[in-house]
Design a protein around this motif. Structure first.
Motif, short mmCIF file in Angstrom:
data_model
loop_
_atom_site.label_atom_id
_atom_site.label_comp_id
_atom_site.label_asym_id
_atom_site.label_seq_id
_atom_site.Cartn_x
_atom_site.Cartn_y
_atom_site.Cartn_z
N GLU A 1 0.83 -1.21 0.00
CA GLU A 1 0.00 0.00 0.00
C GLU A 1 0.87 1.25 0.00
N LEU A 2 0.42 2.25 -0.76
CA LEU A 2 1.14 3.52 -0.82
C LEU A 2 0.11 4.63 -0.97
N ASN B 1 14.19 11.80 -2.55
CA ASN B 1 13.93 13.22 -2.77
C ASN B 1 12.95 13.57 -3.89
N ASP B 2 12.67 12.66 -4.82
CA ASP B 2 11.88 13.02 -6.00
C ASP B 2 10.38 12.76 -5.86
N TYR B 3 9.95 12.25 -4.72
CA TYR B 3 8.54 11.93 -4.51
C TYR B 3 8.07 12.55 -3.20
N PRO B 4 6.74 12.72 -3.04
CA PRO B 4 6.26 13.19 -1.73
C PRO B 4 6.44 12.14 -0.65
N PHE B 5 6.50 10.87 -1.01
CA PHE B 5 6.84 9.80 -0.08
C PHE B 5 8.36 9.61 -0.12
N LYS B 6 8.92 9.15 0.98
CA LYS B 6 10.37 9.01 1.11
C LYS B 6 10.76 7.55 1.29
N VAL B 7 11.64 7.09 0.42
CA VAL B 7 12.20 5.74 0.54
C VAL B 7 13.66 5.92 0.96
N VAL B 8 13.98 5.50 2.18
CA VAL B 8 15.31 5.80 2.75
C VAL B 8 16.02 4.50 3.16
N PHE B 9 17.27 4.38 2.71
CA PHE B 9 18.12 3.23 3.05
C PHE B 9 19.19 3.70 4.02
N ASN B 10 19.60 2.81 4.93
CA ASN B 10 20.63 3.20 5.90
C ASN B 10 21.35 1.98 6.46
N GLU C 1 23.61 -3.21 10.99
CA GLU C 1 22.17 -3.23 10.72
C GLU C 1 21.84 -2.41 9.49
N PHE C 2 21.10 -3.01 8.57
CA PHE C 2 20.59 -2.33 7.39
C PHE C 2 19.11 -2.04 7.65
N SER C 3 18.68 -0.83 7.27
CA SER C 3 17.26 -0.52 7.43
C SER C 3 16.70 0.14 6.18
N LEU C 4 15.44 -0.13 5.92
CA LEU C 4 14.70 0.48 4.82
C LEU C 4 13.41 1.05 5.40
N SER C 5 13.17 2.32 5.12
CA SER C 5 11.92 2.92 5.59
C SER C 5 11.21 3.61 4.43
N VAL C 6 9.88 3.53 4.44
CA VAL C 6 9.05 4.24 3.47
C VAL C 6 8.01 5.01 4.27
N THR C 7 7.99 6.34 4.09
CA THR C 7 7.05 7.18 4.82
C THR C 7 6.35 8.13 3.85
N TRP C 8 5.09 8.42 4.15
CA TRP C 8 4.33 9.41 3.37
C TRP C 8 3.34 10.08 4.32
N PRO C 9 3.75 11.21 4.93
CA PRO C 9 2.84 11.91 5.85
C PRO C 9 1.56 12.34 5.13
N GLU D 1 0.18 15.13 5.06
CA GLU D 1 0.50 16.36 4.35
C GLU D 1 2.02 16.48 4.27
N SER D 2 2.55 16.26 3.08
CA SER D 2 4.01 16.27 2.92
C SER D 2 4.56 17.68 2.80
N GLY D 3 3.66 18.67 2.63
CA GLY D 3 4.12 20.05 2.45
C GLY D 3 3.92 20.54 1.04
N ASP D 4 3.55 19.67 0.13
CA ASP D 4 3.29 20.05 -1.27
C ASP D 4 1.98 19.39 -1.70
N ASP D 5 0.89 20.17 -1.63
CA ASP D 5 -0.44 19.62 -1.91
C ASP D 5 -0.56 19.10 -3.33
N ASP D 6 0.03 19.80 -4.31
CA ASP D 6 -0.06 19.37 -5.71
C ASP D 6 0.60 18.01 -5.91
#
Length: 201
Positions: A73-74, A128-137, A151-159, A161-166
């Motif tokens: 889900e996204l 950086n190119d989407y309103p949702f963030k896919v981050v590796f660490n 430890e390797f981690s992968l996170s996907v977040t989409w608040p 309101e990301s700050g850009d309604d469009d």
């Protein structure tokens, strides 16, 4: 016995000397090669080879180096996705711990790393190119021997309101239409290679 000798004499008469020499050469070469091969094997058996054992685990499940991550889900306001993989270095030497993104599918758009797109460039794009963030660490790039971990981690977040309604509206609609057309396909699919490389000491 007399018959056997007679057969051998006939074979020698019909066979050219060059053919006999060639057969003798091939036989002697094979014997030499076998001797060299077995000598090398024997000498390696007596040498001490440092044990090299790195296990990748999620909880108690051991994983291979190339790992698939599927985010079903996204949507804006989605529950944060977080996956962690722990590498344990059970070897006698330290190890460099790293990851490489092999491919990413984002709502049907496929990216493959290679000469035109590096893993680092793809990582920046996904962060950086989407309103949702896919981050590796990775938390530790050098694992100590005898039980050191990384430890390797992968996170996907989409608040919500990301700050850009469009952007939220555009990508939210795209995510909805993709899922409606492809209900059994993950919205995001990632292939990541996690590597531990022995450090020469």
């Amino acid at each position: 016995m007399k018959d056997v000798l007679e057969i051998i004499k006939r074979v020698f008469k019909k066979t050219k000397l060059s053919t006999i020499l060639l057969l003798f050469f091939l036989l002697s070469t094979n014997v030499f090669a076998w001797f060299v091969y077995t000598t090398k094997v024997d000498s390696n058996i007596t040498a001490h080879v440092k044990a090299w054992n790195v296990s990748f685990t999620v909880g108690s499940t051991e994983l291979s180096q190339e790992i698939n991550f599927d985010i079903t889900e996204l949507y804006p306001g989605m529950t944060d996705y977080l996956q962690k993989i722990t590498a344990t270095n059970n070897s006698e030497t330290r190890a460099n711990f790293s990851y490489e993104i092999i491919s990413a599918s984002i709502l049907g758009d496929i990216y493959q790393t290679g000469p035109l797109l590096t893993s680092e460039e793809l990582s920046n794009k996904l962060a950086n190119d989407y309103p949702f963030k896919v981050v590796f660490n990775t938390d530790n790039q050098l694992m100590e021997s005898h039980g050191g971990t990384g430890e390797f981690s992968l996170s996907v977040t989409w608040p919500y309101e990301s700050g850009d309604d469009d952007e939220d509206t555009y990508w939210g609609n795209k995510a909805y239409l993709f899922k409606k057309s492809n209900p059994s396909v993950p919205s995001i699919s990632l292939v990541v290679k996690i590597t531990a490389v022995q450090v020469e000491e």
